[in-house]
Motif scaffolding. Structure first.
Motif, PDB file in Angstrom:
ATOM      1  N   LEU A 117       0.827  -1.206   0.000  1.00  0.00           N
ATOM      2  CA  LEU A 117       0.000   0.000   0.000  1.00  0.00           C
ATOM      3  C   LEU A 117       0.860   1.253   0.000  1.00  0.00           C
ATOM      4  O   LEU A 117       0.573   2.227  -0.717  1.00  0.00           O
ATOM      5  N   ALA A 118       1.935   1.229   0.774  1.00  0.00           N
ATOM      6  CA  ALA A 118       2.846   2.377   0.830  1.00  0.00           C
ATOM      7  C   ALA A 118       3.492   2.615  -0.525  1.00  0.00           C
ATOM      8  O   ALA A 118       3.585   3.752  -0.998  1.00  0.00           O
ATOM      9  N   GLY A 119       3.925   1.540  -1.189  1.00  0.00           N
ATOM     10  CA  GLY A 119       4.549   1.672  -2.502  1.00  0.00           C
ATOM     11  C   GLY A 119       3.596   2.227  -3.539  1.00  0.00           C
ATOM     12  O   GLY A 119       3.951   3.105  -4.339  1.00  0.00           O
ATOM     13  N   ALA A 120       2.359   1.729  -3.531  1.00  0.00           N
ATOM     14  CA  ALA A 120       1.367   2.197  -4.501  1.00  0.00           C
ATOM     15  C   ALA A 120       0.993   3.666  -4.252  1.00  0.00           C
ATOM     16  O   ALA A 120       0.879   4.458  -5.194  1.00  0.00           O
ATOM     17  N   SER A 121       0.816   4.043  -3.002  1.00  0.00           N
ATOM     18  CA  SER A 121       0.442   5.418  -2.663  1.00  0.00           C
ATOM     19  C   SER A 121       1.528   6.405  -3.059  1.00  0.00           C
ATOM     20  O   SER A 121       1.256   7.497  -3.587  1.00  0.00           O
ATOM     21  N   ALA A 122       2.767   6.017  -2.817  1.00  0.00           N
ATOM     22  CA  ALA A 122       3.895   6.877  -3.161  1.00  0.00           C
ATOM     23  C   ALA A 122       3.963   7.119  -4.665  1.00  0.00           C
ATOM     24  O   ALA A 122       4.301   8.213  -5.125  1.00  0.00           O
ATOM     25  N   THR A 123       3.618   6.107  -5.422  1.00  0.00           N
ATOM     26  CA  THR A 123       3.686   6.187  -6.877  1.00  0.00           C
ATOM     27  C   THR A 123       2.674   7.164  -7.449  1.00  0.00           C
ATOM     28  O   THR A 123       2.990   7.949  -8.350  1.00  0.00           O
ATOM     29  N   ILE A 124       1.450   7.119  -6.972  1.00  0.00           N
ATOM     30  CA  ILE A 124       0.397   8.007  -7.469  1.00  0.00           C
ATOM     31  C   ILE A 124       0.814   9.467  -7.306  1.00  0.00           C
ATOM     32  O   ILE A 124       0.637  10.285  -8.215  1.00  0.00           O
ATOM     33  N   TYR A 167       0.206  14.484 -20.185  1.00  0.00           N
ATOM     34  CA  TYR A 167      -0.488  13.552 -19.284  1.00  0.00           C
ATOM     35  C   TYR A 167      -1.257  12.448 -20.007  1.00  0.00           C
ATOM     36  O   TYR A 167      -1.928  11.654 -19.358  1.00  0.00           O
ATOM     37  N   VAL A 168      -1.145  12.372 -21.335  1.00  0.00           N
ATOM     38  CA  VAL A 168      -1.844  11.311 -22.062  1.00  0.00           C
ATOM     39  C   VAL A 168      -1.355   9.939 -21.610  1.00  0.00           C
ATOM     40  O   VAL A 168      -2.093   8.963 -21.641  1.00  0.00           O
ATOM     41  N   SER A 169      -0.115   9.865 -21.169  1.00  0.00           N
ATOM     42  CA  SER A 169       0.456   8.588 -20.725  1.00  0.00           C
ATOM     43  C   SER A 169       0.321   8.357 -19.216  1.00  0.00           C
ATOM     44  O   SER A 169       0.732   7.312 -18.722  1.00  0.00           O
ATOM     45  N   TYR A 170      -0.265   9.319 -18.495  1.00  0.00           N
ATOM     46  CA  TYR A 170      -0.327   9.193 -17.032  1.00  0.00           C
ATOM     47  C   TYR A 170      -1.091   7.949 -16.563  1.00  0.00           C
ATOM     48  O   TYR A 170      -0.605   7.230 -15.673  1.00  0.00           O
ATOM     49  N   PRO A 171      -2.265   7.628 -17.146  1.00  0.00           N
ATOM     50  CA  PRO A 171      -2.932   6.380 -16.732  1.00  0.00           C
ATOM     51  C   PRO A 171      -2.063   5.146 -16.977  1.00  0.00           C
ATOM     52  O   PRO A 171      -2.027   4.217 -16.152  1.00  0.00           O
ATOM     53  N   THR A 172      -1.353   5.139 -18.129  1.00  0.00           N
ATOM     54  CA  THR A 172      -0.460   4.018 -18.418  1.00  0.00           C
ATOM     55  C   THR A 172       0.728   4.021 -17.462  1.00  0.00           C
ATOM     56  O   THR A 172       1.185   2.961 -17.017  1.00  0.00           O
ATOM     57  N   THR A 173       1.232   5.207 -17.141  1.00  0.00           N
ATOM     58  CA  THR A 173       2.332   5.317 -16.186  1.00  0.00           C
ATOM     59  C   THR A 173       1.932   4.736 -14.842  1.00  0.00           C
ATOM     60  O   THR A 173       2.696   3.991 -14.208  1.00  0.00           O
ATOM     61  N   LEU A 174       0.712   5.058 -14.391  1.00  0.00           N
ATOM     62  CA  LEU A 174       0.231   4.497 -13.128  1.00  0.00           C
ATOM     63  C   LEU A 174       0.022   2.992 -13.244  1.00  0.00           C
ATOM     64  O   LEU A 174       0.302   2.247 -12.300  1.00  0.00           O
ATOM     65  N   ALA A 175      -0.473   2.561 -14.420  1.00  0.00           N
ATOM     66  CA  ALA A 175      -0.672   1.122 -14.630  1.00  0.00           C
ATOM     67  C   ALA A 175       0.653   0.375 -14.568  1.00  0.00           C
ATOM     68  O   ALA A 175       0.691  -0.803 -14.212  1.00  0.00           O
ATOM     69  N   ILE A 176       1.752   1.064 -14.908  1.00  0.00           N
ATOM     70  CA  ILE A 176       3.084   0.484 -14.758  1.00  0.00           C
ATOM     71  C   ILE A 176       3.573   0.645 -13.322  1.00  0.00           C
ATOM     72  O   ILE A 176       4.000  -0.312 -12.673  1.00  0.00           O
ATOM     73  N   SER A 177       3.523   1.876 -12.851  1.00  0.00           N
ATOM     74  CA  SER A 177       4.223   2.231 -11.624  1.00  0.00           C
ATOM     75  C   SER A 177       3.617   1.653 -10.359  1.00  0.00           C
ATOM     76  O   SER A 177       4.344   1.314  -9.425  1.00  0.00           O
ATOM     77  N   ILE A 178       2.285   1.561 -10.311  1.00  0.00           N
ATOM     78  CA  ILE A 178       1.680   1.024  -9.093  1.00  0.00           C
ATOM     79  C   ILE A 178       2.090  -0.430  -8.881  1.00  0.00           C
ATOM     80  O   ILE A 178       2.622  -0.773  -7.816  1.00  0.00           O
TER      81      ILE A 178
END
Length: 296
Positions: A117-124, A167-178
């Protein structure tokens, strides 16, 4: 006899600031050192129309780029990373430690949910800040990029494509980063606990744990990273299909249509080669700066 101080234990009046500063220093160090390999990864992930921009591997790409464009081409865009990495990593590690503490991740035992949870929150939080800098970086990394200045690139992208281009890639970035950061942080914590159950400061532990965690997370999320690169560089493509890509699903369709299943592994080797040492260096730097700042 004085009580031994656990180097990982934060003093109550310095925890958040210490972690943010340590994270900023670690992030700049991590990205700057491994930037040339990251440039090669970006080039390998782009669906190039010119044969001279198609590379068979990391060694081939390094040789051809350095011989035809010069070594400086491999560092093009690094200033964008330096500008964004410090603040983004400060936010990342500050959020990471805050959420980890609130969720009980510092308690004894295997607190895998709290650490994930900490890792995912930090990423967003950190990706929202870093995404525009990453777009500029990749626009400067590609073959025959017209940009030599971060600010010129950012201004041109904004004027020609608008704010949404950043920001067009932001959803994909989150899909990677989380998942990347959840996997990375969880694996890091587990390997670190296994190798260093006494929680003493141990550079070798942080290097090995960081490298293993980075390699696993990088390999799992490479298909999403290919899609992100397409989205972030679409404005420079001469291919109509790529220029009209609007999101992650469109990018996946282009990858599948152009290259089949193997297309989702584009840049896997340089991505792992970049992330393994950079993650090891990041965690080593983070733990070092955290310990050093706390003792001063």
């Amino acid at each position: 006899m004085a009580t031994e101080i656990d180097y990982e234990a934060l003093p109550p009046n310095a925890g958040f600031a210490v972690n943010m500063l340590a994270g900023a220093l670690a992030g700049i160090t991590e990205h700057a050192v491994m930037f040339p390999v990251d440039s090669i990864k970006t080039r390998m992930q782009v669906f190039a129309t010119s044969p001279v921009a198609v590379y068979s591997g990391v060694g081939n790409a390094f040789t051809r780029i350095s011989s035809t464009e010069g070594m400086r081409a491999l560092w093009r865009g690094v200033s964008s990373v330096v500008l964004g990495a410090g603040p983004a990593h400060a936010v990342h590690f500050g959020t990471l430690e805050a959420v980890k503490e609130l969720a009980g991740g510092n308690e004894a035992g295997n607190q895998w949910f709290a650490t994930s949870l900490a890792g995912a929150s930090a990423t967003i939080a950190s990706d929202a800040l870093m995404n525009p800098f990453d777009v500029v970086k990749q626009r400067m990394q590609i073959h025959k990029s017209e940009f030599r200045s971060v600010f010129t690139c950012a201004r041109t992208v904004f004027q020609n494509e608008g704010l949404s281009a950043f920001y067009v890639s932001y959803p994909t970035t989150l899909a990677i980063s989380i998942p990347f950061n959840a996997i990375q942080f969880t694996v890091y914590e587990q390997v670190k606990r296994f190798m260093n159950p006494s929680h003493q400061y141990s550079p070798s532990t942080h290097i090995v744990s960081g490298a293993v965690a980075g390699a696993v997370a990088a390999a799992v999320t490479t298909p999403l990273d290919v899609a992100k690169t397409i989205l972030q560089t679409r404005g420079t493509s001469e291919d109509a299909d790529i220029r009209n890509v609007r999101g992650m699903a469109d990018a996946f369709r282009v990858i599948w249509r152009r290259d089949g299943l193997k297309g989702f592994g584009r840049g896997l080797t340089p991505r792992v080669l970049t992330i393994m040492p950079s993650t090891a260096l990041c965690w080593l730097s983070y733990e070092f700066f955290k310990a050093a700042i706390r003792t001063n």
